[in-house]
Design a protein around this motif. Sequence first.
Motif, PDB file in Angstrom:
ATOM      1  N   ASP A 101      -4.071  -6.265  -8.524  1.00  0.00           N
ATOM      2  CA  ASP A 101      -4.483  -7.107  -7.401  1.00  0.00           C
ATOM      3  C   ASP A 101      -5.443  -8.206  -7.848  1.00  0.00           C
ATOM      4  OD1 ASP A 101      -2.925  -5.610  -5.698  1.00  0.00           O
ATOM      5  OD2 ASP A 101      -4.590  -4.449  -4.861  1.00  0.00           O
ATOM      6  N   ASP A 102      -6.387  -7.857  -8.730  1.00  0.00           N
ATOM      7  CA  ASP A 102      -7.324  -8.866  -9.235  1.00  0.00           C
ATOM      8  C   ASP A 102      -6.580  -9.940 -10.025  1.00  0.00           C
ATOM      9  OD1 ASP A 102      -9.251  -7.259  -8.124  1.00  0.00           O
ATOM     10  OD2 ASP A 102     -10.134  -6.622 -10.030  1.00  0.00           O
ATOM     11  N   SER A 103      -5.601  -9.527 -10.797  1.00  0.00           N
ATOM     12  CA  SER A 103      -4.833 -10.481 -11.605  1.00  0.00           C
ATOM     13  C   SER A 103      -4.068 -11.450 -10.709  1.00  0.00           C
ATOM     14  CB  SER A 103      -3.867  -9.726 -12.524  1.00  0.00           C
ATOM     15  OG  SER A 103      -4.583  -8.894 -13.410  1.00  0.00           O
ATOM     16  N   TRP A 104      -3.501 -10.938  -9.636  1.00  0.00           N
ATOM     17  CA  TRP A 104      -2.804 -11.795  -8.677  1.00  0.00           C
ATOM     18  C   TRP A 104      -3.764 -12.769  -8.001  1.00  0.00           C
ATOM     19  CZ3 TRP A 104       1.504 -13.906  -7.461  1.00  0.00           C
ATOM     20  CH2 TRP A 104       1.768 -14.363  -6.169  1.00  0.00           C
ATOM     21  N   ALA A 105      -4.938 -12.263  -7.607  1.00  0.00           N
ATOM     22  CA  ALA A 105      -5.931 -13.131  -6.981  1.00  0.00           C
ATOM     23  C   ALA A 105      -6.396 -14.218  -7.941  1.00  0.00           C
ATOM     24  CB  ALA A 105      -7.122 -12.296  -6.501  1.00  0.00           C
ATOM     25  N   ALA A 106      -6.551 -13.852  -9.222  1.00  0.00           N
ATOM     26  CA  ALA A 106      -6.968 -14.842 -10.221  1.00  0.00           C
ATOM     27  C   ALA A 106      -5.911 -15.914 -10.394  1.00  0.00           C
ATOM     28  CB  ALA A 106      -7.246 -14.152 -11.556  1.00  0.00           C
ATOM     29  N   LEU A 107      -4.651 -15.512 -10.459  1.00  0.00           N
ATOM     30  CA  LEU A 107      -3.573 -16.486 -10.609  1.00  0.00           C
ATOM     31  C   LEU A 107      -3.552 -17.460  -9.438  1.00  0.00           C
ATOM     32  CD1 LEU A 107      -0.977 -17.476 -12.074  1.00  0.00           C
ATOM     33  CD2 LEU A 107       0.283 -15.859 -10.625  1.00  0.00           C
ATOM     34  N   ARG A 108      -3.665 -16.961  -8.238  1.00  0.00           N
ATOM     35  CA  ARG A 108      -3.647 -17.826  -7.057  1.00  0.00           C
ATOM     36  C   ARG A 108      -4.851 -18.766  -7.059  1.00  0.00           C
ATOM     37  NH1 ARG A 108      -2.803 -14.667  -1.657  1.00  0.00           N
ATOM     38  NH2 ARG A 108      -2.566 -16.822  -0.940  1.00  0.00           N
ATOM     39  N   TRP A 109      -6.005 -18.247  -7.465  1.00  0.00           N
ATOM     40  CA  TRP A 109      -7.202 -19.082  -7.512  1.00  0.00           C
ATOM     41  C   TRP A 109      -7.028 -20.209  -8.522  1.00  0.00           C
ATOM     42  CZ3 TRP A 109     -10.807 -20.130 -11.399  1.00  0.00           C
ATOM     43  CH2 TRP A 109     -11.985 -20.767 -10.986  1.00  0.00           C
ATOM     44  N   VAL A 110      -6.513 -19.879  -9.696  1.00  0.00           N
ATOM     45  CA  VAL A 110      -6.295 -20.904 -10.719  1.00  0.00           C
ATOM     46  C   VAL A 110      -5.339 -21.971 -10.196  1.00  0.00           C
ATOM     47  CG1 VAL A 110      -5.266 -21.349 -12.982  1.00  0.00           C
ATOM     48  CG2 VAL A 110      -6.833 -19.422 -12.684  1.00  0.00           C
ATOM     49  N   ALA A 111      -4.263 -21.567  -9.544  1.00  0.00           N
ATOM     50  CA  ALA A 111      -3.297 -22.523  -9.025  1.00  0.00           C
ATOM     51  C   ALA A 111      -3.932 -23.444  -7.988  1.00  0.00           C
ATOM     52  CB  ALA A 111      -2.103 -21.789  -8.416  1.00  0.00           C
ATOM     53  N   GLU A 112      -4.845 -22.905  -7.200  1.00  0.00           N
ATOM     54  CA  GLU A 112      -5.510 -23.704  -6.165  1.00  0.00           C
ATOM     55  C   GLU A 112      -6.541 -24.667  -6.739  1.00  0.00           C
ATOM     56  OE1 GLU A 112      -7.126 -20.666  -3.739  1.00  0.00           O
ATOM     57  OE2 GLU A 112      -5.193 -20.120  -2.818  1.00  0.00           O
ATOM     58  N   GLN A 113      -7.074 -24.358  -7.930  1.00  0.00           N
ATOM     59  CA  GLN A 113      -8.132 -25.184  -8.513  1.00  0.00           C
ATOM     60  C   GLN A 113      -7.620 -26.457  -9.167  1.00  0.00           C
ATOM     61  OE1 GLN A 113     -11.476 -24.368  -7.985  1.00  0.00           O
ATOM     62  NE2 GLN A 113     -10.333 -22.940  -6.679  1.00  0.00           N
ATOM     63  N   ASN A 114      -6.311 -26.539  -9.437  1.00  0.00           N
ATOM     64  CA  ASN A 114      -5.750 -27.719 -10.111  1.00  0.00           C
ATOM     65  C   ASN A 114      -6.513 -28.031 -11.395  1.00  0.00           C
ATOM     66  OD1 ASN A 114      -3.750 -28.238  -8.120  1.00  0.00           O
ATOM     67  ND2 ASN A 114      -5.326 -29.143  -6.817  1.00  0.00           N
ATOM     68  N   LEU A 115      -6.635 -27.032 -12.248  1.00  0.00           N
ATOM     69  CA  LEU A 115      -7.393 -27.195 -13.489  1.00  0.00           C
ATOM     70  C   LEU A 115      -6.686 -28.080 -14.503  1.00  0.00           C
ATOM     71  CD1 LEU A 115      -8.688 -23.536 -13.946  1.00  0.00           C
ATOM     72  CD2 LEU A 115      -9.911 -25.496 -12.999  1.00  0.00           C
ATOM     73  N   ALA A 127       0.400  -9.595 -16.832  1.00  0.00           N
ATOM     74  CA  ALA A 127       1.092 -10.880 -16.833  1.00  0.00           C
ATOM     75  C   ALA A 127       2.511 -10.724 -16.293  1.00  0.00           C
ATOM     76  CB  ALA A 127       1.112 -11.474 -18.237  1.00  0.00           C
ATOM     77  N   ALA A 128       3.206  -9.655 -16.718  1.00  0.00           N
ATOM     78  CA  ALA A 128       4.554  -9.404 -16.214  1.00  0.00           C
ATOM     79  C   ALA A 128       4.537  -9.101 -14.722  1.00  0.00           C
ATOM     80  CB  ALA A 128       5.187  -8.247 -16.986  1.00  0.00           C
ATOM     81  N   VAL A 129       3.548  -8.348 -14.284  1.00  0.00           N
ATOM     82  CA  VAL A 129       3.441  -7.973 -12.874  1.00  0.00           C
ATOM     83  C   VAL A 129       3.231  -9.207 -11.991  1.00  0.00           C
ATOM     84  CG1 VAL A 129       1.917  -6.822 -11.205  1.00  0.00           C
ATOM     85  CG2 VAL A 129       2.725  -5.586 -13.228  1.00  0.00           C
ATOM     86  N   VAL A 130       2.317 -10.109 -12.397  1.00  0.00           N
ATOM     87  CA  VAL A 130       2.071 -11.286 -11.551  1.00  0.00           C
ATOM     88  C   VAL A 130       3.248 -12.254 -11.604  1.00  0.00           C
ATOM     89  CG1 VAL A 130      -0.438 -11.071 -11.687  1.00  0.00           C
ATOM     90  CG2 VAL A 130       0.758 -12.555 -13.320  1.00  0.00           C
ATOM     91  N   ALA A 131       3.968 -12.296 -12.737  1.00  0.00           N
ATOM     92  CA  ALA A 131       5.153 -13.149 -12.806  1.00  0.00           C
ATOM     93  C   ALA A 131       6.216 -12.647 -11.834  1.00  0.00           C
ATOM     94  CB  ALA A 131       5.700 -13.187 -14.229  1.00  0.00           C
ATOM     95  N   GLN A 132       6.405 -11.342 -11.761  1.00  0.00           N
ATOM     96  CA  GLN A 132       7.350 -10.786 -10.800  1.00  0.00           C
ATOM     97  C   GLN A 132       6.909 -11.077  -9.363  1.00  0.00           C
ATOM     98  OE1 GLN A 132       8.382  -6.673 -11.324  1.00  0.00           O
ATOM     99  NE2 GLN A 132       9.109  -6.948 -13.417  1.00  0.00           N
ATOM    100  N   ARG A 133       5.632 -10.908  -9.086  1.00  0.00           N
ATOM    101  CA  ARG A 133       5.152 -11.114  -7.721  1.00  0.00           C
ATOM    102  C   ARG A 133       5.244 -12.578  -7.318  1.00  0.00           C
ATOM    103  NH1 ARG A 133      -0.422  -8.670  -4.998  1.00  0.00           N
ATOM    104  NH2 ARG A 133      -0.079  -9.601  -2.923  1.00  0.00           N
ATOM    105  N   ALA A 134       4.909 -13.483  -8.237  1.00  0.00           N
ATOM    106  CA  ALA A 134       4.994 -14.909  -7.922  1.00  0.00           C
ATOM    107  C   ALA A 134       6.430 -15.305  -7.606  1.00  0.00           C
ATOM    108  CB  ALA A 134       4.456 -15.739  -9.082  1.00  0.00           C
ATOM    109  N   ARG A 138       6.078   2.610  -9.813  1.00  0.00           N
ATOM    110  CA  ARG A 138       6.132   1.396  -8.996  1.00  0.00           C
ATOM    111  C   ARG A 138       6.154   0.175  -9.904  1.00  0.00           C
ATOM    112  NH1 ARG A 138       2.061   2.454  -3.800  1.00  0.00           N
ATOM    113  NH2 ARG A 138       3.220   4.248  -2.966  1.00  0.00           N
ATOM    114  N   THR A 139       6.803  -0.871  -9.438  1.00  0.00           N
ATOM    115  CA  THR A 139       7.021  -2.017 -10.324  1.00  0.00           C
ATOM    116  C   THR A 139       5.741  -2.773 -10.657  1.00  0.00           C
ATOM    117  OG1 THR A 139       7.613  -3.382  -8.413  1.00  0.00           O
ATOM    118  CG2 THR A 139       9.399  -2.323  -9.605  1.00  0.00           C
ATOM    119  N   ASN A 140       4.695  -2.650  -9.843  1.00  0.00           N
ATOM    120  CA  ASN A 140       3.444  -3.317 -10.211  1.00  0.00           C
ATOM    121  C   ASN A 140       2.595  -2.451 -11.136  1.00  0.00           C
ATOM    122  OD1 ASN A 140       2.648  -1.467  -8.248  1.00  0.00           O
ATOM    123  ND2 ASN A 140       1.232  -2.876  -7.239  1.00  0.00           N
ATOM    124  N   ALA A 141       3.167  -1.326 -11.596  1.00  0.00           N
ATOM    125  CA  ALA A 141       2.587  -0.529 -12.677  1.00  0.00           C
ATOM    126  C   ALA A 141       3.544  -0.490 -13.867  1.00  0.00           C
ATOM    127  CB  ALA A 141       2.280   0.889 -12.206  1.00  0.00           C
TER     128      ALA A 141
END
Length: 311
Positions: A126-140, A157-164, A221-224
């Motif tokens: 969950d933290d990794s997903w939140a970090a990815l979304r935050w980075v995308a919103e920051q337009n770094l 990394a694989a988990v957030v790629a699947q979720r995205a 579960r796929t996020n594990a």
Amino acid sequence: MALDDATSQFLSVVAEQGGKPIDRMTPTEARGLGAQLEAMYGPGPQVLNSSDERLPTADGGEFGVRILSVDAPRGVIVYFHGGGWVIGSPDEFDHLGRLLAVRTRCTVVLVDYRLAPEHRYPAAADDSWAALRWVAEQNLADGPLVVAGDSAGGNLAAVVAQRATAEGGPRIDLQVLVYPVTDCDTNTATYVDPDNQLMLSRDAMIWFWDHYVPDPALRTRTNASPLRAEDLTGLPPAVVVTAEHDPLRQEGEAYADRLRAAGVHVESRRFLGQMHGFFSMVNVLPGQQEGLDYVVGEVDRVLSGSAARHQ
């Protein structure tokens, strides 16, 4: 192929120092190992700026990110560190992050996700997903967005790629999975091979799983265990790195095969003579440089292709 000479010599020095195997340590004791390795790595190259931020979690907690900035970044790499979801920190991966930033000319964000057993599954995911979304919103950066990680970080990394992909964004241009944890099966041929019981052993990996996801029913579960996803169609292109002498080699290569079968472009390489952990061992193992060269080259290929498409 046997372990390379540098790795064999390193393991001999470690053995002479004695100490308990990680699966007989407490999490606090195990976290002290990272600090010892960090001292061996030394400081990384200079970047334009390094800053730490704290991000909120949905359950009222918080976690950190470290932003390693470069001038005129070509893209952003969100990096999830290894350590079995139990150990590891941005401090221990700062040198590697700086090398990635300087050599790819990308802003690198090191994610300090919450660790088990204090924060069990699915906190790290969950933290990794939140970090990815935050980075995308920051337009770094205006360029591509890359997710990357090693071992448990490769899992994330694989988990957030699947979720995205499932949730329609953020758009990920490349996933870099370095000897990733992709499945909870600890009875594969590479897991039980006695030649692979080195820096990471089967017993140690079971210890990590027990701390992160103590309920075996949840591990599938796929996020594990992202290898167990029914459909990998539409996922971002991938770079998959495995090590010859690694309990996780079989599941990493199985994930690469399944991605290819789903029509995903995959570049992969098995590093012969190397053990699990080699990619992060800056200034310790010569194989680390070779692994970094390979990953940087693959990231550069994606960055260059993106620039060409925008001309």
